[in-house]
Design an enzyme around this catalytic site. Structure first.
Site, PDB file in Angstrom:
ATOM      1  N   ARG A 137     -14.320 -15.336 -12.729  1.00 54.20           N
ATOM      2  CA  ARG A 137     -13.975 -14.593 -13.961  1.00 54.20           C
ATOM      3  C   ARG A 137     -13.508 -13.164 -13.679  1.00 54.20           C
ATOM      4  O   ARG A 137     -13.561 -12.300 -14.539  1.00 54.20           O
ATOM      5  CB  ARG A 137     -15.142 -14.550 -14.948  1.00 54.20           C
ATOM      6  CG  ARG A 137     -15.524 -15.918 -15.477  1.00 54.20           C
ATOM      7  CD  ARG A 137     -16.177 -15.802 -16.840  1.00 54.20           C
ATOM      8  NE  ARG A 137     -16.503 -17.123 -17.333  1.00 54.20           N
ATOM      9  CZ  ARG A 137     -17.687 -17.724 -17.121  1.00 54.20           C
ATOM     10  NH1 ARG A 137     -18.630 -17.098 -16.462  1.00 54.20           N
ATOM     11  NH2 ARG A 137     -17.905 -18.924 -17.602  1.00 54.20           N
ATOM     12  N   LYS A 159       0.229  -6.478 -14.184  1.00 55.97           N
ATOM     13  CA  LYS A 159       0.740  -7.810 -14.522  1.00 55.97           C
ATOM     14  C   LYS A 159       0.552  -8.708 -13.308  1.00 55.97           C
ATOM     15  O   LYS A 159       0.998  -8.384 -12.207  1.00 55.97           O
ATOM     16  CB  LYS A 159       2.223  -7.741 -14.875  1.00 55.97           C
ATOM     17  CG  LYS A 159       2.491  -7.306 -16.302  1.00 55.97           C
ATOM     18  CD  LYS A 159       3.954  -7.502 -16.656  1.00 55.97           C
ATOM     19  CE  LYS A 159       4.238  -7.045 -18.070  1.00 55.97           C
ATOM     20  NZ  LYS A 159       5.679  -7.119 -18.401  1.00 55.97           N
ATOM     21  N   GLU A 201      15.623  -1.357  -9.404  1.00 56.43           N
ATOM     22  CA  GLU A 201      14.504  -0.984 -10.289  1.00 56.43           C
ATOM     23  C   GLU A 201      14.348   0.540 -10.324  1.00 56.43           C
ATOM     24  O   GLU A 201      13.918   1.102 -11.332  1.00 56.43           O
ATOM     25  CB  GLU A 201      13.201  -1.656  -9.836  1.00 56.43           C
ATOM     26  CG  GLU A 201      13.221  -3.188  -9.853  1.00 56.43           C
ATOM     27  CD  GLU A 201      12.986  -3.826 -11.232  1.00 56.43           C
ATOM     28  OE1 GLU A 201      12.802  -3.097 -12.229  1.00 56.43           O
ATOM     29  OE2 GLU A 201      13.013  -5.071 -11.306  1.00 56.43           O
ATOM     30  N   LYS A 243       6.257   4.788 -14.530  1.00 59.04           N
ATOM     31  CA  LYS A 243       5.627   3.516 -14.896  1.00 59.04           C
ATOM     32  C   LYS A 243       4.198   3.752 -15.380  1.00 59.04           C
ATOM     33  O   LYS A 243       3.741   3.145 -16.354  1.00 59.04           O
ATOM     34  CB  LYS A 243       5.653   2.529 -13.730  1.00 59.04           C
ATOM     35  CG  LYS A 243       4.989   1.219 -14.129  1.00 59.04           C
ATOM     36  CD  LYS A 243       5.609  -0.003 -13.584  1.00 59.04           C
ATOM     37  CE  LYS A 243       4.966  -1.238 -14.229  1.00 59.04           C
ATOM     38  NZ  LYS A 243       5.357  -2.487 -13.620  1.00 59.04           N
ATOM     39  N   GLU A 253       1.902  -4.333 -23.409  1.00 56.11           N
ATOM     40  CA  GLU A 253       3.284  -4.610 -23.820  1.00 56.11           C
ATOM     41  C   GLU A 253       3.401  -5.048 -25.279  1.00 56.11           C
ATOM     42  O   GLU A 253       3.987  -6.068 -25.599  1.00 56.11           O
ATOM     43  CB  GLU A 253       3.938  -5.639 -22.891  1.00 56.11           C
ATOM     44  CG  GLU A 253       5.459  -5.604 -22.986  1.00 56.11           C
ATOM     45  CD  GLU A 253       6.165  -6.419 -21.913  1.00 56.11           C
ATOM     46  OE1 GLU A 253       5.848  -6.247 -20.732  1.00 56.11           O
ATOM     47  OE2 GLU A 253       7.029  -7.225 -22.296  1.00 56.11           O
ATOM     48  N   ARG A 257       6.223  -0.806 -23.555  1.00 57.55           N
ATOM     49  CA  ARG A 257       6.284  -1.284 -22.164  1.00 57.55           C
ATOM     50  C   ARG A 257       7.480  -2.203 -21.928  1.00 57.55           C
ATOM     51  O   ARG A 257       7.973  -2.319 -20.803  1.00 57.55           O
ATOM     52  CB  ARG A 257       4.969  -1.988 -21.782  1.00 57.55           C
ATOM     53  CG  ARG A 257       4.948  -2.413 -20.323  1.00 57.55           C
ATOM     54  CD  ARG A 257       3.574  -2.826 -19.844  1.00 57.55           C
ATOM     55  NE  ARG A 257       3.664  -3.287 -18.477  1.00 57.55           N
ATOM     56  CZ  ARG A 257       2.631  -3.500 -17.674  1.00 57.55           C
ATOM     57  NH1 ARG A 257       1.408  -3.302 -18.116  1.00 57.55           N
ATOM     58  NH2 ARG A 257       2.802  -3.927 -16.443  1.00 57.55           N
ATOM     59  N   ASN A 261      11.751  -3.784 -19.054  1.00 55.59           N
ATOM     60  CA  ASN A 261      12.542  -4.998 -18.860  1.00 55.59           C
ATOM     61  C   ASN A 261      14.036  -4.757 -19.071  1.00 55.59           C
ATOM     62  O   ASN A 261      14.801  -5.710 -19.235  1.00 55.59           O
ATOM     63  CB  ASN A 261      12.065  -6.102 -19.819  1.00 55.59           C
ATOM     64  CG  ASN A 261      10.647  -6.524 -19.518  1.00 55.59           C
ATOM     65  OD1 ASN A 261      10.238  -6.553 -18.363  1.00 55.59           O
ATOM     66  ND2 ASN A 261       9.880  -6.813 -20.558  1.00 55.59           N
ATOM     67  N   HIS A 264      16.615  -7.131 -17.690  1.00 53.69           N
ATOM     68  CA  HIS A 264      15.912  -8.336 -17.224  1.00 53.69           C
ATOM     69  C   HIS A 264      16.220  -9.584 -18.047  1.00 53.69           C
ATOM     70  O   HIS A 264      15.978 -10.689 -17.576  1.00 53.69           O
ATOM     71  CB  HIS A 264      14.392  -8.102 -17.203  1.00 53.69           C
ATOM     72  CG  HIS A 264      13.953  -7.239 -16.045  1.00 53.69           C
ATOM     73  ND1 HIS A 264      14.434  -5.958 -15.833  1.00 53.69           N
ATOM     74  CD2 HIS A 264      13.078  -7.472 -15.026  1.00 53.69           C
ATOM     75  CE1 HIS A 264      13.861  -5.451 -14.745  1.00 53.69           C
ATOM     76  NE2 HIS A 264      13.037  -6.346 -14.239  1.00 53.69           N
ATOM     77  N   HIS A 268      16.867 -12.320 -15.521  1.00 51.97           N
ATOM     78  CA  HIS A 268      16.044 -13.530 -15.347  1.00 51.97           C
ATOM     79  C   HIS A 268      16.879 -14.784 -15.569  1.00 51.97           C
ATOM     80  O   HIS A 268      16.706 -15.789 -14.871  1.00 51.97           O
ATOM     81  CB  HIS A 268      14.871 -13.525 -16.339  1.00 51.97           C
ATOM     82  CG  HIS A 268      13.738 -12.646 -15.894  1.00 51.97           C
ATOM     83  ND1 HIS A 268      12.811 -12.122 -16.774  1.00 51.97           N
ATOM     84  CD2 HIS A 268      13.382 -12.196 -14.672  1.00 51.97           C
ATOM     85  CE1 HIS A 268      11.936 -11.384 -16.096  1.00 51.97           C
ATOM     86  NE2 HIS A 268      12.267 -11.411 -14.820  1.00 51.97           N
ATOM     87  N   HIS A 281      15.859 -10.778  -6.972  1.00 48.09           N
ATOM     88  CA  HIS A 281      15.507 -10.322  -8.318  1.00 48.09           C
ATOM     89  C   HIS A 281      16.239  -9.011  -8.677  1.00 48.09           C
ATOM     90  O   HIS A 281      16.846  -8.893  -9.737  1.00 48.09           O
ATOM     91  CB  HIS A 281      13.993 -10.136  -8.430  1.00 48.09           C
ATOM     92  CG  HIS A 281      13.549  -9.574  -9.738  1.00 48.09           C
ATOM     93  ND1 HIS A 281      13.638 -10.276 -10.929  1.00 48.09           N
ATOM     94  CD2 HIS A 281      13.033  -8.351 -10.054  1.00 48.09           C
ATOM     95  CE1 HIS A 281      13.189  -9.513 -11.916  1.00 48.09           C
ATOM     96  NE2 HIS A 281      12.819  -8.336 -11.413  1.00 48.09           N
TER      97      HIS A 281
END
Ligand code: GLY
Length: 381
Positions: A137, A159, A201, A243, A253, A257, A261, A264, A268, A281
């Site tokens: 956990r 993340k 980035e 960041k 997010e 936030r 992206n 992206h 993506h 990426h």
């Protein structure tokens, strides 16, 4: 060489490792950026009173290069250390690898006091972070990023996750690390193409949040391309500061936030539609940012000359910006599958100007197709 300022304002005040705080109350932590940070990992973990056992999770490329140094630093600080390496590449962000890590940890008798050290790029960080988020956990973990992309983006902000056969990052958790230790000397072993992809980035932070930083990047092209150490330390630390601030304001997010992206949605989609084998990426994000910049002139009032500056900077850093040789309908379909799409309406992060972006802008299909079509195609060789 420090950053040549295009406008006044310090970026990083010293040549010692920079310290940046991610201020999240009880989940706050420090990011260290500099040369020689790898050797300090053990002492930093001891200061945090972690342990007594550490499991270093790395990949088969990074582990032989930096695994022994991290392990000795941890052992010297009094920790018991285990080390595992997964195959390098996106395919390791998968259920099978995750379950092997659970087995490994159980075989070693790791209890809830144990901590994980994620040593590698974004794949290792996401996998090891999610392992730490879910094992017993949740146990603590430290990010030790060794790629530029991981240093400026994926290692910060909590993340974590794995991919499912049906899509990227479809299972995961927000689980903040207790420390991020970025040793910029590890970037020397990064293949040039991966280094350039990480710069995409970096450019993103200028576009979404900081016009002066963007101008400094424009003024320091040669140093950025060659990876000049003091410049890199400044740049990485500054990206981490941006960041950290965005994550502090919107950890989960809910809205802000999402500006991280920028580029992206298409990025993506391009990765997905090309089977994750064509673009790194950062390269896909570069194409996505050039597209989002042009879309921003149509829908958000970004001046055309600023869209051009974005494209020019990406190009000057060796990144792709020209429209890929791909059907619009294929790219459009892939964008619908992106997990950021709501009710099948495509929403984009757009820039009002360099330095200010906003999420959630709906883009009509007709405009998207026009912007795609007007994009310059690469010259055929
Ligand atoms: N990489 C985007 C984020 O951390 O939110």
């Amino acid at each position: 060489m420090m950053l040549t300022p295009a406008s006044p304002g310090p970026i990083c005040s010293s040549l010692m490792a920079c310290k940046i705080k991610v201020d999240l109350g009880a989940r706050s932590y420090e990011i260290r950026v500099g040369e020689g940070v790898l050797a300090q990992v053990g002492a930093l973990c001891r200061e945090l009173e972690l342990g007594p056992s550490a499991l270093v999770v790395s990949d088969e490329h990074v582990n032989p290069l930096y695994g022994p140094a991290v392990e000795s630093s941890l052992r010297a600080a009094g920790f018991q250390v285990g080390r595992v390496a997964v195959p390098a590449g996106e395919s390791s962000k998968a259920e099978a690898r995750l379950f092997r890590l659970y087995d490994e940890a159980l075989d070693r008798g790791l209890d809830r006091r144990a901590f994980v050290v994620a040593l590698g790029g974004g794949v290792v960080g996401d996998l090891a972070g999610y392992f730490a988020a879910s094992y017993l956990r949740g146990i603590r973990y430290v990010q030790v990023p060794t790629s530029l992309l991981a240093m400026v983006d994926s290692s910060v902000g909590g993340k974590t996750g794995i991919n499912l056969p049906r899509g990227k990052n479809l299972v995961g958790a927000f689980h903040q690390p207790v420390l991020v230790a970025a040793d910029i000397t590890t970037l020397r072993s990064l293949p040039p193409r991966e280094y350039a992809a990480g710069l995409a980035e970096v450019v993103k932070y200028g576009v979404i949040r900081d016009a002066a930083f963007f101008a400094r990047l424009e003024a320091n092209l040669a140093g950025l391309r060659s990876g000049e150490p003091a410049l890199l330390e400044d740049v990485i630390a500054h990206c981490c500061r941006i960041k950290a601030e965005v994550v502090r304001l919107d950890e989960r997010e809910r809205s802000l936030r999402a500006i991280l992206n920028f580029g992206h949605t298409l990025g993506h989609a391009l990765e997905q539609v090309t089977g994750y084998g064509t673009y790194l990426h950062g390269e896909a994000v570069s194409l996505g940012m050039a597209f989002a910049a042009r879309l921003s002139t149509r829908l958000a009032g970004l001046p055309a000359d600023e869209a051009e500056r974005i494209e020019n900077l990406l190009r000057a850093l060796g990144l792709p910006v020209d429209r890929p040789d791909l059907d619009w309908s294929a790219a459009r379909r892939a964008m619908t599958l992106d997990k950021k799409t709501q009710d099948r309406v495509l929403k984009f992060v757009l820039a009002d100007r360099i330095g200010a972006a906003r999420p959630g802008v709906e883009a009509p299909d007709a405009v998207l197709e026009e912007v795609w079509t007007e994009g310059r195609q690469p010259k055929k060789r």
